[in-house]
Design a protein around this motif. Structure first.
Motif, PDB file in Angstrom:
ATOM      1  N   PHE A   1     -25.866  -0.637 -37.025  1.00 41.87           N
ATOM      2  CA  PHE A   1     -25.869   0.172 -38.339  1.00 41.87           C
ATOM      3  C   PHE A   1     -26.911  -0.305 -38.909  1.00 41.87           C
ATOM      4  CE2 PHE A   1     -24.240  -0.467 -42.588  1.00 41.87           C
ATOM      5  CZ  PHE A   1     -23.715   0.978 -42.703  1.00 41.87           C
ATOM      6  N   LEU A   2     -27.583  -1.569 -39.232  1.00 48.07           N
ATOM      7  CA  LEU A   2     -28.633  -1.847 -39.786  1.00 48.07           C
ATOM      8  C   LEU A   2     -29.947  -0.967 -39.217  1.00 48.07           C
ATOM      9  CD1 LEU A   2     -27.932  -5.516 -40.193  1.00 48.07           C
ATOM     10  CD2 LEU A   2     -27.795  -3.786 -41.877  1.00 48.07           C
ATOM     11  N   ALA A   3     -30.027  -0.901 -37.899  1.00 46.84           N
ATOM     12  CA  ALA A   3     -31.089  -0.148 -37.579  1.00 46.84           C
ATOM     13  C   ALA A   3     -31.176   1.280 -37.634  1.00 46.84           C
ATOM     14  CB  ALA A   3     -31.234  -0.502 -35.848  1.00 46.84           C
ATOM     15  N   PHE A   4     -30.002   2.091 -37.756  1.00 46.96           N
ATOM     16  CA  PHE A   4     -29.899   3.422 -38.052  1.00 46.96           C
ATOM     17  C   PHE A   4     -29.752   3.693 -39.454  1.00 46.96           C
ATOM     18  CE2 PHE A   4     -27.482   3.583 -33.799  1.00 46.96           C
ATOM     19  CZ  PHE A   4     -28.635   3.268 -33.139  1.00 46.96           C
ATOM     20  N   LEU A   5     -29.316   2.858 -40.576  1.00 50.27           N
ATOM     21  CA  LEU A   5     -29.261   3.286 -41.549  1.00 50.27           C
ATOM     22  C   LEU A   5     -30.179   3.814 -42.653  1.00 50.27           C
ATOM     23  CD1 LEU A   5     -26.837   3.290 -43.964  1.00 50.27           C
ATOM     24  CD2 LEU A   5     -27.221   0.908 -44.430  1.00 50.27           C
ATOM     25  N   PRO A   6     -31.408   3.055 -42.605  1.00 47.67           N
ATOM     26  CA  PRO A   6     -32.630   3.131 -43.474  1.00 47.67           C
ATOM     27  C   PRO A   6     -33.060   4.637 -43.273  1.00 47.67           C
ATOM     28  CG  PRO A   6     -33.048   1.207 -42.368  1.00 47.67           C
ATOM     29  CD  PRO A   6     -31.787   1.441 -41.584  1.00 47.67           C
ATOM     30  N   GLY A   7     -32.975   5.382 -44.393  1.00 51.18           N
ATOM     31  CA  GLY A   7     -33.426   6.677 -44.411  1.00 51.18           C
ATOM     32  C   GLY A   7     -32.376   7.678 -44.191  1.00 51.18           C
ATOM     33  N   PHE A   8     -31.185   7.212 -43.388  1.00 55.96           N
ATOM     34  CA  PHE A   8     -30.060   8.080 -43.088  1.00 55.96           C
ATOM     35  C   PHE A   8     -29.722   9.157 -44.307  1.00 55.96           C
ATOM     36  CE2 PHE A   8     -25.731   9.045 -42.729  1.00 55.96           C
ATOM     37  CZ  PHE A   8     -25.614   9.663 -41.680  1.00 55.96           C
ATOM     38  N   ALA A   9     -29.395   8.524 -45.514  1.00 59.02           N
ATOM     39  CA  ALA A   9     -29.049   9.548 -46.656  1.00 59.02           C
ATOM     40  C   ALA A   9     -30.098  10.273 -47.276  1.00 59.02           C
ATOM     41  CB  ALA A   9     -28.193   8.661 -47.556  1.00 59.02           C
TER      42      ALA A   9
ATOM     43  N   SER B   1     -23.431  11.590 -35.586  1.00 58.68           N
ATOM     44  CA  SER B   1     -24.517  11.253 -35.075  1.00 58.68           C
ATOM     45  C   SER B   1     -24.675   9.531 -35.233  1.00 58.68           C
ATOM     46  CB  SER B   1     -25.962  11.855 -35.403  1.00 58.68           C
ATOM     47  OG  SER B   1     -25.923  13.025 -34.892  1.00 58.68           O
ATOM     48  N   LEU B   2     -24.643   9.265 -36.510  1.00 56.30           N
ATOM     49  CA  LEU B   2     -24.621   7.776 -36.710  1.00 56.30           C
ATOM     50  C   LEU B   2     -23.554   6.871 -36.182  1.00 56.30           C
ATOM     51  CD1 LEU B   2     -25.577   5.568 -38.427  1.00 56.30           C
ATOM     52  CD2 LEU B   2     -23.938   5.988 -40.237  1.00 56.30           C
ATOM     53  N   ILE B   3     -22.257   7.568 -36.184  1.00 54.13           N
ATOM     54  CA  ILE B   3     -21.166   6.907 -35.399  1.00 54.13           C
ATOM     55  C   ILE B   3     -21.375   7.123 -34.159  1.00 54.13           C
ATOM     56  CG2 ILE B   3     -18.568   7.069 -34.898  1.00 54.13           C
ATOM     57  CD1 ILE B   3     -18.404   8.288 -37.717  1.00 54.13           C
ATOM     58  N   GLY B   4     -21.861   7.863 -33.604  1.00 54.83           N
ATOM     59  CA  GLY B   4     -22.017   8.240 -32.155  1.00 54.83           C
ATOM     60  C   GLY B   4     -23.426   7.086 -31.691  1.00 54.83           C
ATOM     61  N   GLY B   5     -24.293   6.780 -32.147  1.00 51.07           N
ATOM     62  CA  GLY B   5     -25.451   6.014 -32.171  1.00 51.07           C
ATOM     63  C   GLY B   5     -24.735   4.494 -31.913  1.00 51.07           C
ATOM     64  N   ILE B   6     -23.828   3.955 -32.837  1.00 50.10           N
ATOM     65  CA  ILE B   6     -23.276   2.798 -32.666  1.00 50.10           C
ATOM     66  C   ILE B   6     -22.222   2.723 -31.567  1.00 50.10           C
ATOM     67  CG2 ILE B   6     -21.448   1.279 -34.096  1.00 50.10           C
ATOM     68  CD1 ILE B   6     -22.812   2.337 -36.496  1.00 50.10           C
ATOM     69  N   ALA B   7     -21.467   3.864 -31.223  1.00 47.60           N
ATOM     70  CA  ALA B   7     -20.597   3.962 -30.213  1.00 47.60           C
ATOM     71  C   ALA B   7     -21.162   3.784 -28.841  1.00 47.60           C
ATOM     72  CB  ALA B   7     -19.983   5.204 -30.184  1.00 47.60           C
ATOM     73  N   ALA B   8     -22.609   4.445 -28.594  1.00 47.69           N
ATOM     74  CA  ALA B   8     -23.221   4.537 -27.644  1.00 47.69           C
ATOM     75  C   ALA B   8     -23.919   2.893 -27.245  1.00 47.69           C
ATOM     76  CB  ALA B   8     -24.632   5.297 -27.599  1.00 47.69           C
TER      77      ALA B   8
ATOM     78  N   ALA C   1     -29.296  -0.271 -29.296  1.00 48.11           N
ATOM     79  CA  ALA C   1     -29.121  -0.240 -30.452  1.00 48.11           C
ATOM     80  C   ALA C   1     -30.359  -0.054 -31.331  1.00 48.11           C
ATOM     81  CB  ALA C   1     -28.418  -1.489 -31.080  1.00 48.11           C
ATOM     82  N   THR C   2     -31.474  -0.624 -30.717  1.00 48.85           N
ATOM     83  CA  THR C   2     -32.677  -0.870 -31.295  1.00 48.85           C
ATOM     84  C   THR C   2     -33.667   0.018 -30.852  1.00 48.85           C
ATOM     85  OG1 THR C   2     -33.293  -2.771 -29.992  1.00 48.85           O
ATOM     86  CG2 THR C   2     -32.548  -3.144 -32.297  1.00 48.85           C
ATOM     87  N   THR C   3     -33.440   0.822 -29.895  1.00 47.05           N
ATOM     88  CA  THR C   3     -34.247   1.793 -29.173  1.00 47.05           C
ATOM     89  C   THR C   3     -34.932   2.974 -30.498  1.00 47.05           C
ATOM     90  OG1 THR C   3     -33.533   1.639 -26.984  1.00 47.05           O
ATOM     91  CG2 THR C   3     -34.566   3.560 -27.481  1.00 47.05           C
ATOM     92  N   ILE C   4     -36.000   3.298 -30.315  1.00 44.69           N
ATOM     93  CA  ILE C   4     -36.674   4.246 -31.332  1.00 44.69           C
ATOM     94  C   ILE C   4     -36.100   5.446 -31.460  1.00 44.69           C
ATOM     95  CG2 ILE C   4     -38.645   5.304 -32.141  1.00 44.69           C
ATOM     96  CD1 ILE C   4     -40.431   2.837 -31.446  1.00 44.69           C
ATOM     97  N   LEU C   5     -36.074   6.026 -30.107  1.00 46.49           N
ATOM     98  CA  LEU C   5     -35.554   7.506 -30.122  1.00 46.49           C
ATOM     99  C   LEU C   5     -33.933   7.586 -30.420  1.00 46.49           C
ATOM    100  CD1 LEU C   5     -35.866  10.378 -28.832  1.00 46.49           C
ATOM    101  CD2 LEU C   5     -35.224   9.534 -26.440  1.00 46.49           C
ATOM    102  N   LEU C   6     -33.184   6.414 -30.180  1.00 49.83           N
ATOM    103  CA  LEU C   6     -31.781   6.738 -30.591  1.00 49.83           C
ATOM    104  C   LEU C   6     -31.938   6.458 -32.224  1.00 49.83           C
ATOM    105  CD1 LEU C   6     -30.690   6.120 -27.557  1.00 49.83           C
ATOM    106  CD2 LEU C   6     -29.042   4.707 -28.675  1.00 49.83           C
TER     107      LEU C   6
ATOM    108  N   VAL D   1     -34.245   7.779 -34.122  1.00 45.93           N
ATOM    109  CA  VAL D   1     -34.146   9.039 -34.669  1.00 45.93           C
ATOM    110  C   VAL D   1     -32.960   9.959 -34.541  1.00 45.93           C
ATOM    111  CG1 VAL D   1     -35.592  11.283 -34.366  1.00 45.93           C
ATOM    112  CG2 VAL D   1     -36.620   9.045 -34.161  1.00 45.93           C
ATOM    113  N   GLU D   2     -32.373   9.946 -33.266  1.00 47.41           N
ATOM    114  CA  GLU D   2     -31.228  11.026 -32.977  1.00 47.41           C
ATOM    115  C   GLU D   2     -29.923  10.614 -33.883  1.00 47.41           C
ATOM    116  OE1 GLU D   2     -31.252  13.524 -31.416  1.00 47.41           O
ATOM    117  OE2 GLU D   2     -33.270  13.486 -30.511  1.00 47.41           O
ATOM    118  N   ALA D   3     -29.768   9.314 -34.083  1.00 49.63           N
ATOM    119  CA  ALA D   3     -28.838   8.949 -35.044  1.00 49.63           C
ATOM    120  C   ALA D   3     -28.960   9.242 -36.519  1.00 49.63           C
ATOM    121  CB  ALA D   3     -28.506   7.342 -34.926  1.00 49.63           C
ATOM    122  N   ARG D   4     -30.107   9.876 -36.901  1.00 54.39           N
ATOM    123  CA  ARG D   4     -30.455  10.435 -38.173  1.00 54.39           C
ATOM    124  C   ARG D   4     -30.324  11.910 -38.080  1.00 54.39           C
ATOM    125  NH1 ARG D   4     -33.419   5.661 -37.535  1.00 54.39           N
ATOM    126  NH2 ARG D   4     -33.242   4.087 -39.197  1.00 54.39           N
ATOM    127  N   LEU D   5     -30.077  12.570 -37.045  1.00 57.06           N
ATOM    128  CA  LEU D   5     -30.003  14.065 -37.029  1.00 57.06           C
ATOM    129  C   LEU D   5     -28.742  14.609 -37.000  1.00 57.06           C
ATOM    130  CD1 LEU D   5     -33.316  14.599 -34.774  1.00 57.06           C
ATOM    131  CD2 LEU D   5     -33.095  14.671 -37.179  1.00 57.06           C
TER     132      LEU D   5
END
Length: 240
Positions: free
Chosen positions: A41-49, A117-124, A149-154, A156-160
């Motif tokens: 969550f912390l990795a994917f949240l910055p810039g999400f909104a 995508s955000l929920i999917g990233g955490i679930a993955a 959880a900290t992979t760069i590609l994930l 990116v995709e968690a924010r799309l």
């Protein structure tokens, strides 16, 4: 003591503290899952909104969902005046659900359409732990979940607002069921594993057609050849 020796000792203390923390978290499945979820969550949240659409396909997915919600037609996928059947309907349903559940309406900001995508990233990341724990290695499972959880590609995709994160969820869930069926000492049917596997496979088809099937079929074929038999698949009740 020289500064170099003192710095080396300090780094060893930090490394030891990290090792101890990892071992304590790995000892508890609940703690491992909580830690992975928080890190993801912390990795994917910055810039999400705040990030504007950053991929050429993201506005197309969001606009098609917008039109679906606005028209109330949840079976026909349209982009402007044209039919958009390049991808199956699954992701549009998920994005429509995000709009409905947040009560924001079809004119919702782009980050609402990104919620699957955000929920999917955490679930993955959590499901990566579930796959790895099947091999009986809690520490490796924790580290694997953290790595995803900290992979760069994930990130990116968690924010799309696209299909890929939710597709990864279905493939990873199916692989978790496959791993348990393959590692089992019996070929007796497991309705729980069968339900997980076939639901994940069906969901992958709804999201991106044959892509998920291919990602799942490859290990099935390779493991069966290596094992000299397809009998282990009986655990997943393939015929019913």
């Amino acid at each position: 003591m020289t500064p170099e020796v003192a710095e080396g000792a300090r780094l060893r203390r930090i490394a030891h503290a990290i090792e101890t923390l990892v071992d304590r978290l790995a000892a508890s499945p609940a703690a491992s899952l909580a830690a992975i979820a928080i890190v993801a969550f912390l990795a994917f949240l910055p810039g999400f909104a705040t990030l504007p659409p950053i991929d050429r396909d993201e506005p197309r997915f969001a606009q098609a969902t917008h039109q679906m919600v606005e028209s109330g037609n949840y079976l026909d996928i349209r982009f402007q005046d044209e039919a958009r059947y390049k991808k199956p309907i699954g992701i549009y349903w998920l994005q429509s659900a995000a709009v409905f559940l947040t009560g924001s309406g079809p004119d919702a900001p782009i980050f609402i359409y990104r919620l699957p995508s955000l929920i999917g990233g955490i679930a993955a990341a959590l499901l990566t732990w579930w796959v790895t724990i099947a091999f009986g290695r809690p520490r490796a499972a924790l580290l694997a979940g953290m790595l995803v959880a900290t992979t760069i590609l994930l990130g990116v995709e968690a924010r799309l607002a696209k299909t890929d994160m939710m597709l990864l969820v279905t493939i990873t869930a199916a692989h978790g069921a496959l791993a348990r069926a393959y590692l089992s000492e019996t070929t007796d049917r497991s309705l729980r594993l069968a339900a997980i596997f076939w639901t994940a496979l069906g969901a992958s088809i709804l999201l991106k057609g044959p892509v998920g099937v291919g990602a799942i079929a490859c290990p099935v074929v390779i493991l069966s050849i290596a094992n000299g038999s397809f009998a282990w698949l009986k655990r997943l009740a393939p015929l019913p």
